[in-house]
Enzyme design. Structure first.
Site, short mmCIF file in Angstrom:
data_model
loop_
_atom_site.label_atom_id
_atom_site.label_comp_id
_atom_site.label_asym_id
_atom_site.label_seq_id
_atom_site.Cartn_x
_atom_site.Cartn_y
_atom_site.Cartn_z
N ASP A 118 -6.91 12.91 -29.34
CA ASP A 118 -7.74 11.82 -29.86
C ASP A 118 -9.18 12.26 -30.13
OD1 ASP A 118 -8.12 12.12 -27.15
OD2 ASP A 118 -8.47 9.99 -26.77
N ASP A 142 -0.34 14.18 -23.11
CA ASP A 142 -0.49 12.81 -22.60
C ASP A 142 0.25 11.77 -23.45
OD1 ASP A 142 -2.23 14.09 -20.89
OD2 ASP A 142 -4.03 13.40 -21.91
N GLU A 237 -2.17 10.76 -12.65
CA GLU A 237 -3.52 11.11 -12.15
C GLU A 237 -4.55 10.00 -12.34
OE1 GLU A 237 -4.83 14.55 -14.38
OE2 GLU A 237 -4.72 13.50 -16.29
N ARG A 281 4.15 14.15 2.28
CA ARG A 281 3.64 15.40 1.70
C ARG A 281 3.23 15.15 0.25
NH1 ARG A 281 3.62 16.51 6.29
NH2 ARG A 281 4.46 18.33 7.35
N ARG A 290 1.14 22.05 -18.62
CA ARG A 290 0.65 22.40 -19.95
C ARG A 290 0.97 23.84 -20.33
NH1 ARG A 290 -5.44 20.42 -20.07
NH2 ARG A 290 -5.77 22.59 -20.61
O1 F6P Z 1 -5.43 15.70 -22.01
C1 F6P Z 1 -4.59 16.68 -21.48
C2 F6P Z 1 -4.91 16.92 -20.05
O2 F6P Z 1 -4.02 17.89 -19.55
C3 F6P Z 1 -4.91 15.67 -19.17
O3 F6P Z 1 -3.60 15.26 -18.85
C4 F6P Z 1 -5.75 16.14 -17.99
O4 F6P Z 1 -6.39 15.10 -17.33
C5 F6P Z 1 -6.77 17.01 -18.67
O5 F6P Z 1 -6.21 17.45 -19.90
C6 F6P Z 1 -7.17 18.22 -17.86
O6 F6P Z 1 -8.18 18.88 -18.54
P1 F6P Z 1 -8.76 20.29 -18.11
O7 F6P Z 1 -7.85 21.33 -18.71
O8 F6P Z 1 -10.10 20.32 -18.71
O9 F6P Z 1 -8.74 20.36 -16.61
#
Ligand code: F6P
Length: 364
Positions: A118, A142, A237, A281, A290
């Site tokens: 976005d 996301d 998160e 836990r 990712r």
């Molecule tokens: O937008 C993708 C994302 O992986 C989110 O799910 C996460 O909050 C963020 O990027 C993490 O970003 P960075 O790589 O800057 O820690």
């Protein structure tokens, strides 16, 4: 020769290289086009000397199976709010969009393909409004862009989260434990919701539905008195309790965003404070979601997006973002692409209905 520029911005995600290859392969069919890549989003254009590489077939061969991005990326160089370190070490944000536009115009590209989420597509829109022939390609694990039915990278992230969840189920069962697994997604609960259904979670907590800790404790108790004697929870998160705030820390220097992460530990404490007696836990999956090779689905979607992006350039159909809609690869205006985020918000979302039908608790 006509020249086209590709760049990847924001957080990386599996499938970026498949888009790059898709653009490059489709362009090569036209004979009179050359494909270039800007290193580290728009930094490759802004930096002196510039870092713009020619994407020859040697550079793009076979890259669709590779995670990450061969062009590198950053989420700390938004040209509209560019972080500049001051003499005292503090950061000031500057608008460098006019400088970027001037440099892009001088480079004389027929089209600029901006692959990003976005934030990146908002940049695409600003540049397009200032006369740059931009085409957007939606990426993010996301899945929070509403103009496309799905972004590439999301499906791979869900698979990674589900594989991890499955592993936590077996150990939860052996030890009669409550296992909390935290997944990414920022303000959207899509990764958590898909993983909860795929993995068979007892509880799924997402940003869109604030939870009541006491209800969760009751649900856990029931599972120990009448159920299988262990509990697996997926928490996004960005999830938060009804009476509480989101767990976030300040972003790194130069980042516009706060950093999410840590809700698994927060939830664990809340459950104990509310009287949960069983062992808990926590697992925070983080960036493994990712990383690595894209799933077959994401390779296909990303490749199709790449081909479509080049075809939009060929038609001089600028100011648009490619999108998947009703099983068709199409495009939408950048205005539409950036209008509103895609959240799990309607009670009639079929996934929410399915999850509730399966007895998954959202703690509401
Ligand atoms: O937008 C993708 C994302 O992986 C989110 O799910 C996460 O909050 C963020 O990027 C993490 O970003 P960075 O790589 O800057 O820690």
């Amino acid at each position: 020769m006509k020249k086209i520029l590709i760049l990847t911005g924001g957080g990386d995600c599996p499938g970026l290289n498949a888009v790059i290859r898709g653009v490059a392969k489709r362009a090569r069919k036209e004979k009179d086009w050359e494909v270039y890549g800007s290193i580290e989003a728009f930094n490759g254009v802004l930096n002196e000397p510039q870092e713009i590489v020619k994407l020859t077939s040697k550079r793009t061969a076979g890259i669709h199976v590779k995670g990450g991005t061969i062009l590198k990326t950053t989420n700390k160089s938004n040209p509209i709010k560019f972080p500049v370190t001051q003499a005292d070490g503090s950061i000031k944000f500057m608008d460098r969009s006019d400088e970027l536009v001037a440099k892009l115009k001088k480079l004389n590209f027929e089209a600029v393909i901006n692959i990003g989420g976005d934030g990146s597509q908002k940049i695409s829109k600003v540049l397009y409004d200032k006369g740059i022939p931009v085409i957007g390609v939606p990426k993010t694990i996301d899945n929070d862009l509403s103009a496309t039915d799905m972004t590439f990278g999301f499906q791979t992230a869900v698979q990674i989260a589900t594989d991890s969840f499955d592993k936590l189920v077996t150990t939860a069962e052996s030890h009669h434990r409550v296992m909390i697994m935290e997944v990414m997604g920022r303000d959207a609960g899509w990764i958590a919701l898909h993983t909860a259904i795929a993995g068979g979670a007892e509880i799924c907590l997402i940003p869109e539905i604030p939870y009541d800790v006491n209800k969760l404790v009751k649900r856990i108790d029931l599972r120990y008195t009448k159920g299988r004697g262990f509990v697996n929870i997926v928490i996004a998160e960005g999830a938060k309790p009804k009476a509480g705030v989101i767990t976030a820390s300040a972003g790194e220097k130069g980042s516009e965003h706060v950093r999410l992460g840590g809700v698994a530990y927060q939830l664990s404490k809340q459950l104990k404070d509310a009287g949960c007696k069983v062992e808990i836990r926590e697992t925070v999956l983080g960036h493994v979601q990712r990383g690595g090779t894209p799933s077959a689905f994401d390779r296909v979607l990303a490749s199709a997006f790449g081909v479509k992006a080049f075809e939009l350039a060929l038609e001089k159909n600028f100011g648009r973002m490619v999108a998947l809609r009703n099983n068709t690869i199409t495009s939408v205006t950048l205005e539409e692409a950036t209008r509103e985020p895609n959240f799990v918000k309607h009670e009639n979302t079929y996934l929410l209905k399915a999850a509730r039908g399966l007895g998954i608790s959202f703690g509401d």
